[in-house]
Design a protein around this motif. Structure first.
Motif, PDB file in Angstrom:
ATOM      1  N   LEU A 269       6.604  -1.278  16.219  1.00 27.76           N
ATOM      2  CA  LEU A 269       5.606  -0.619  15.531  1.00 27.76           C
ATOM      3  C   LEU A 269       5.698   0.329  14.407  1.00 27.76           C
ATOM      4  O   LEU A 269       4.961   0.555  13.397  1.00 27.76           O
ATOM      5  N   ARG A 270       6.858   1.073  14.313  1.00 31.85           N
ATOM      6  CA  ARG A 270       7.240   1.901  13.348  1.00 31.85           C
ATOM      7  C   ARG A 270       7.549   1.192  12.116  1.00 31.85           C
ATOM      8  O   ARG A 270       6.812   1.584  11.006  1.00 31.85           O
ATOM      9  N   GLU A 271       7.922  -0.089  11.967  1.00 33.82           N
ATOM     10  CA  GLU A 271       8.100  -1.039  10.992  1.00 33.82           C
ATOM     11  C   GLU A 271       6.771  -1.457  10.512  1.00 33.82           C
ATOM     12  O   GLU A 271       6.453  -1.488   9.294  1.00 33.82           O
ATOM     13  N   ARG A 272       5.796  -1.787  11.464  1.00 33.53           N
ATOM     14  CA  ARG A 272       4.473  -2.261  11.060  1.00 33.53           C
ATOM     15  C   ARG A 272       3.837  -1.004  10.475  1.00 33.53           C
ATOM     16  O   ARG A 272       2.962  -1.227   9.629  1.00 33.53           O
ATOM     17  N   VAL A 273       3.706   0.128  10.757  1.00 31.91           N
ATOM     18  CA  VAL A 273       3.165   1.327  10.153  1.00 31.91           C
ATOM     19  C   VAL A 273       3.656   1.272   8.868  1.00 31.91           C
ATOM     20  O   VAL A 273       2.945   1.699   7.858  1.00 31.91           O
ATOM     21  N   ALA A 274       4.988   1.463   8.665  1.00 28.03           N
ATOM     22  CA  ALA A 274       5.770   1.671   7.340  1.00 28.03           C
ATOM     23  C   ALA A 274       5.183   0.744   6.420  1.00 28.03           C
ATOM     24  O   ALA A 274       5.117   1.138   5.419  1.00 28.03           O
ATOM     25  N   ALA A 275       5.201  -0.568   6.867  1.00 31.88           N
ATOM     26  CA  ALA A 275       4.728  -1.639   5.985  1.00 31.88           C
ATOM     27  C   ALA A 275       3.303  -1.435   5.545  1.00 31.88           C
ATOM     28  O   ALA A 275       3.056  -1.820   4.430  1.00 31.88           O
ATOM     29  N   ALA A 276       2.422  -0.995   6.599  1.00 31.59           N
ATOM     30  CA  ALA A 276       1.012  -0.784   6.169  1.00 31.59           C
ATOM     31  C   ALA A 276       0.975   0.076   5.073  1.00 31.59           C
ATOM     32  O   ALA A 276       0.019   0.294   4.028  1.00 31.59           O
ATOM     33  N   LEU A 277       1.627   1.299   5.149  1.00 34.63           N
ATOM     34  CA  LEU A 277       1.701   2.492   4.254  1.00 34.63           C
ATOM     35  C   LEU A 277       2.316   1.983   2.904  1.00 34.63           C
ATOM     36  O   LEU A 277       1.456   2.340   2.036  1.00 34.63           O
ATOM     37  N   ASP A 278       3.210   1.307   3.107  1.00 35.55           N
ATOM     38  CA  ASP A 278       4.055   1.091   1.749  1.00 35.55           C
ATOM     39  C   ASP A 278       2.937  -0.143   0.997  1.00 35.55           C
ATOM     40  O   ASP A 278       2.891  -0.082  -0.315  1.00 35.55           O
ATOM     41  N   GLY A 279       2.339  -0.928   1.850  1.00 34.07           N
ATOM     42  CA  GLY A 279       1.446  -1.840   0.915  1.00 34.07           C
ATOM     43  C   GLY A 279       0.129  -1.138   0.427  1.00 34.07           C
ATOM     44  O   GLY A 279      -0.277  -1.567  -0.492  1.00 34.07           O
ATOM     45  N   ALA A 280      -0.192   0.209   1.013  1.00 36.84           N
ATOM     46  CA  ALA A 280      -1.217   0.690   0.411  1.00 36.84           C
ATOM     47  C   ALA A 280      -0.782   1.784  -0.677  1.00 36.84           C
ATOM     48  O   ALA A 280      -1.863   2.510  -1.389  1.00 36.84           O
ATOM     49  N   GLY A 281       0.421   1.746  -0.939  1.00 37.86           N
ATOM     50  CA  GLY A 281       1.225   2.601  -1.890  1.00 37.86           C
ATOM     51  C   GLY A 281       1.476   4.088  -1.554  1.00 37.86           C
ATOM     52  O   GLY A 281       1.709   5.104  -2.486  1.00 37.86           O
ATOM     53  N   VAL A 282       1.332   4.313  -0.287  1.00 37.16           N
ATOM     54  CA  VAL A 282       1.695   5.629   0.374  1.00 37.16           C
ATOM     55  C   VAL A 282       3.273   5.680   0.616  1.00 37.16           C
ATOM     56  O   VAL A 282       3.955   4.876   1.250  1.00 37.16           O
ATOM     57  N   ALA A 283       3.880   6.455  -0.098  1.00 37.90           N
ATOM     58  CA  ALA A 283       5.562   6.503  -0.350  1.00 37.90           C
ATOM     59  C   ALA A 283       5.915   7.834   0.435  1.00 37.90           C
ATOM     60  O   ALA A 283       5.280   8.906   0.316  1.00 37.90           O
ATOM     61  N   GLY A 284       7.283   7.686   1.033  1.00 35.58           N
ATOM     62  CA  GLY A 284       7.842   8.935   1.534  1.00 35.58           C
ATOM     63  C   GLY A 284       7.164   9.457   2.738  1.00 35.58           C
ATOM     64  O   GLY A 284       6.928  10.960   2.629  1.00 35.58           O
ATOM     65  N   ASP A 285       6.690   8.728   3.500  1.00 36.93           N
ATOM     66  CA  ASP A 285       5.935   9.467   4.863  1.00 36.93           C
ATOM     67  C   ASP A 285       6.785  10.230   5.760  1.00 36.93           C
ATOM     68  O   ASP A 285       7.709   9.675   6.213  1.00 36.93           O
ATOM     69  N   PRO A 286       6.727  11.603   5.701  1.00 35.43           N
ATOM     70  CA  PRO A 286       7.488  12.184   6.676  1.00 35.43           C
ATOM     71  C   PRO A 286       7.320  12.181   8.329  1.00 35.43           C
ATOM     72  O   PRO A 286       7.885  12.671   8.876  1.00 35.43           O
ATOM     73  N   GLY A 287       5.926  11.742   8.324  1.00 33.56           N
ATOM     74  CA  GLY A 287       5.642  11.688   9.749  1.00 33.56           C
ATOM     75  C   GLY A 287       4.969  12.804  10.281  1.00 33.56           C
ATOM     76  O   GLY A 287       4.690  13.641   9.407  1.00 33.56           O
ATOM     77  N   PRO A 288       4.061  12.750  11.299  1.00 33.12           N
ATOM     78  CA  PRO A 288       3.337  13.821  11.790  1.00 33.12           C
ATOM     79  C   PRO A 288       4.018  15.170  12.270  1.00 33.12           C
ATOM     80  O   PRO A 288       5.120  14.894  12.512  1.00 33.12           O
TER      81      PRO A 288
END
Length: 248
Positions: free
Chosen positions: A109-128
């Motif tokens: 899950l973590r990798e899939r979410v990170a890939a989705a954010l990266d694909g949308a151009g969202v960088a450096g997600d610190p998490g909730p």
């Protein structure tokens, strides 16, 4: 555990969540549900409408392949009316239930979410950030919300955070005001450094009107906020169109 359909198409052909027994799909969460022991709140800036849609669809698709434990209560993404922001709001029965899920989750899950954010151009997600609901302003009747307003504050610790929230609750006698206002739910972060008001409204226009009147600079509310030491307002964003699952 409850397993979501693999790569579900969701409502109206959108990638994401299919109908699930025991869950509401694409509904606003019930903020004051008594079984919610911890809340996770985060925000993403997707840069524009295309990125916003990519985040909403990509994260929904990522979670659609994830078995959900009994401690999971809700996870809802909301689309900012600015066309670029995404609010992430999740409820679990306890910190321990969420931490156990993070420790034992093995579907990627973590990798899939990170890939989705990266694909949308969202960088450096610190998490909730982890929050607790501290108190709410409520109405006698509570219609279903059509818009959520996220109001954020930075605070220097639990003392400043509680002084801010308790003062606002006392000012209004625990009752939500404003034509179109439904409720205001004040959350304090685990470290005392943030306050988030998850405020429910019938529609965005109702909140726009109250900003120009009761919430204007120099008014009673804003003057009180300015008087509380250790509090720094961080503004607000409006959100609509929930995407996710809410346990019934």
């Amino acid at each position: 555990m409850t397993s979501l359909h693999d790569e579900g198409t969701g409502h109206a052909g959108r990638p994401g969540y299919d109908e699930q027994p025991g869950f509401l799909v694409d509904a606003f969460p019930t903020i004051r549900r008594p079984d919610a022991g911890t809340v996770l709140i985060g925000e993403w800036d997707a840069g524009g409408p295309e990125g916003q849609r990519a985040v909403l669809d990509g994260v929904a698709r990522a979670w659609a392949r994830t078995p959900l434990p009994t401690g999971f209560l809700s996870r809802v993404l909301l689309a900012g009316t600015d066309g670029r922001s995404v609010l992430n709001y999740a409820q679990w029965t306890s910190d321990a239930a969420h931490q156990e899920f993070v420790r034992t989750e093995r579907t990627g899950l973590r990798e899939r979410v990170a890939a989705a954010l990266d694909g949308a151009g969202v960088a450096g997600d610190p998490g909730p950030t982890r929050f607790r609901l501290h108190g709410s302003l409520l109405r006698d009747e509570s219609p279903a919300p059509g818009c959520v307003v996220r109001v954020a504050f930075r605070t220097t610790g639990h003392g400043a955070a509680r002084q801010l929230v308790d003062g606002l609750l006392d000012m209004f006698g625990g009752r939500q005001g404003g034509d179109g206002g439904i409720a205001s739910h004040f959350h304090i972060s685990e470290d005392g450094g943030q306050v988030v008001n998850y405020s429910e409204w019938t529609d965005a226009e109702s909140h726009e009107r109250i900003v120009g009147t009761a919430l204007r600079d120099g008014g009673r509310v804003m003057d009180f906020i300015a008087s509380v030491p250790g509090v720094e307002p961080q503004g607000f964003r409006r959100y609509t169109a929930p995407r996710g699952l809410v346990r019934v």
